[in-house]
Design a protein around this motif. Structure first.
Motif, PDB file in Angstrom:
ATOM      1  N   GLU A  87      15.009 -28.545  71.403  1.00 52.00           N
ATOM      2  CA  GLU A  87      16.288 -28.349  72.067  1.00 52.00           C
ATOM      3  C   GLU A  87      17.471 -28.915  71.272  1.00 52.00           C
ATOM      4  O   GLU A  87      18.618 -28.805  71.708  1.00 52.00           O
ATOM      5  CB  GLU A  87      16.253 -29.005  73.454  1.00 52.00           C
ATOM      6  N   ASP A  88      17.217 -29.496  70.102  1.00 51.49           N
ATOM      7  CA  ASP A  88      18.305 -30.049  69.296  1.00 51.49           C
ATOM      8  C   ASP A  88      19.180 -28.939  68.743  1.00 51.49           C
ATOM      9  O   ASP A  88      18.685 -27.871  68.326  1.00 51.49           O
ATOM     10  CB  ASP A  88      17.748 -30.886  68.143  1.00 51.49           C
ATOM     11  N   ARG A  89      20.459 -29.233  68.677  1.00 47.39           N
ATOM     12  CA  ARG A  89      21.415 -28.246  68.175  1.00 47.39           C
ATOM     13  C   ARG A  89      21.436 -28.257  66.645  1.00 47.39           C
ATOM     14  O   ARG A  89      21.394 -29.319  66.023  1.00 47.39           O
ATOM     15  CB  ARG A  89      22.810 -28.577  68.708  1.00 47.39           C
TER      16      ARG A  89
END
Length: 467
Positions: free
Chosen positions: A98-100
């Motif tokens: 889920e990291d950008r």
């Protein structure tokens, strides 16, 4: 009976661990076990402000750049897109599901300022070389040197003759490549005013303006060779150890023979200073056979396994310098007819000595039609001709032949660079950008080779290469 998936409501909760989906034998896992970037935060800390919004982690940017060069992704925009969807790339960059992903624009400032000011990319490259040395992949006895032309990222129609005056834009209005060129131009003029000899920024004396200058990337060199469509290019220079083909130094430079010689000297000295390695032999092609480099190598007890650059042979069939015998004790040449050619005492370019026959000897010589159409025959000799003779003698040895065969390894590295890693055209402009790309490409090639030689997966089971 044919199965069919029915539309169902997705699960509310998932049990997912990114580390479990990356295969043990994947290249990113092998390279991650070898790569050491623990020093980056401490070394780059002085180049960041202690106030303001936190920047993108420089280690993350370096890992993303390495992904691009290891897997031949030729655009930073594309690198970001690939890491967005590729779980193995995410794992290598230490990003969660889920990291950008950072925007591609963050690389420009980091590369142009912090990475170059701190010389971080060279530090990374040399760290990988140190691992290769520690793993026993570098012999340190025999090196090979070569340069390969890489096209510049320019439209070659946007150029002007090198001797034509041109009003360049102001620094604040110019591109980064043009600003870099103008700074180098001012520095070269300053050196000339103080007796300097550097018009290229890398030890090459420029005696005349370049034939063509690109308006997009003025530091690129116009290359026009027989049988090739002219183009603008830079050089990628590799110094390799012949044992396993490890690249022990790399540098981007202007495409110029004098610059290639200066870069060779720089790389050999840098490897000795950084890794305490001085080879016994250095192999190269004829481009490295200039007497200036040969003497420099001989003075350091490095045997030049290089064909001597010699243009004394005559295409018209008349006697060449090789047909004359030099008497070292008397400092004269003896022609095929037995006449003596004595030194005129004139020294050209600081190292070329002229020898001249007498008019009486030439006028009555029956061999004159085979010797010269001039009144008398003249011969030039370099002050360091004895060095050239010593290098010519090496060409008849088995060690020279061995070096000639092993030198193909550096050509293989260039073939891999252009065909597999797709660096047949630079993406960055300006000499600094070219240096960055050459270092990153060489780092990627060494990492791939290190992983291949140290992290082979047994056929029975997959294992992770230890750090």
């Amino acid at each position: 009976m044919m199965g069919r998936r029915e539309g169902e409501q997705g699960q509310f909760f998932y049990s997912f661990h990114l580390d479990k989906v990356v295969p043990p034998d994947h290249l990113v896992r092998q390279i991650d076990g070898l790569l050491d970037l623990d020093w980056v935060h401490k070394e780059l800390a002085p180049y960041y402000s202690h106030t303001g919004r936190p920047s993108i982690d420089p280690v993350l940017m370096i890992r993303m750049l390495l992904i691009g060069y290891i897997f031949a992704i030729r655009s930073e925009r594309r690198i970001c897109a690939e890491i967005q969807v590729n779980l193995a790339y995410r794992w290598f960059c230490k990003l969660g599901v889920e990291d950008r992903i950072p925007d591609h624009s963050v690389f420009c400032r980091a590369r142009n300022e912090r990475f170059r000011e701190s010389d971080a990319l060279r530090r990374i490259f040399e760290g990988v070389v140190a691992m290769c040395i520690g793993a026993g992949l570098v012999g340190g006895e025999a090196f090979s040197i070569d340069a390969s032309l890489i096209k510049a990222d320019v439209n070659k129609t946007k150029r002007i003759p090198g001797d034509q005056p041109f009003s360049w834009p102001k620094a604040e209005e110019a591109s980064h490549a043009v600003r870099e060129y103008l700074v180098a131009l001012d520095a070269a003029r300053g050196q000339e005013d103080h007796g300097g000899d550097d018009g290229s920024g890398e030890g090459g004396r420029r005696r005349k303006p370049p034939k063509e200058v690109s308006l997009t990337d003025p530091q690129a060199t116009w290359v026009a060779r027989p049988g090739l469509d002219p183009f603008l290019a830079y050089d990628a220079n590799y110094l390799i150890d012949n044992k396993a083909g490890v690249i022990i130094d790399a540098a981007g430079s202007r495409a110029n023979r004098a610059v290639e010689i200066a870069v060779t000297q720089t790389m050999v000295e840098r490897v000795e200073r950084r890794f305490d390695l001085r080879p016994r032999t250095l192999a190269g092609d004829t481009a490295y056979g200039a007497v200036r480099l040969l003497k420099w190598l001989v003075d350091r007890n490095i045997a030049p396994h290089v064909p001597v650059w010699d243009k004394s042979a005559r295409p018209d069939g008349t006697f060449s310098r090789a047909d004359f015998v030099f008497d070292q004790g008397r400092n004269i040449y003896v022609c095929p007819g037995g006449a003596e050619l004595t030194s005129t005492g004139n020294i050209d370019q600081g190292h070329i000595v002229y020898y001249r026959a007498s008019k009486n000897d030439c006028s009555r010589c029956s061999l004159k039609p085979k010797c010269t159409t001039a009144t008398v025959r003249k011969i030039t000799r370099d002050l360091n001709e004895d060095v050239r003779d010593r290098v010519r003698a090496l060409a008849n040895t088995e060690a020279f032949e061995q070096s000639r065969r092993e030198r193909k390894k550096v050509e293989m590295r260039f073939a891999h660079m252009k065909r597999i890693l797709r660096l047949d055209r630079f993406r960055l402009r300006g000499l600094s950008g070219v240096r960055d790309e050459v270092l990153l490409t060489a780092t990627a090639q060494n990492l791939r080779r290190l992983a291949k030689l140290l992290c082979r997966v047994p056929p029975s089971r997959a294992t992770i290469c230890p750090a």
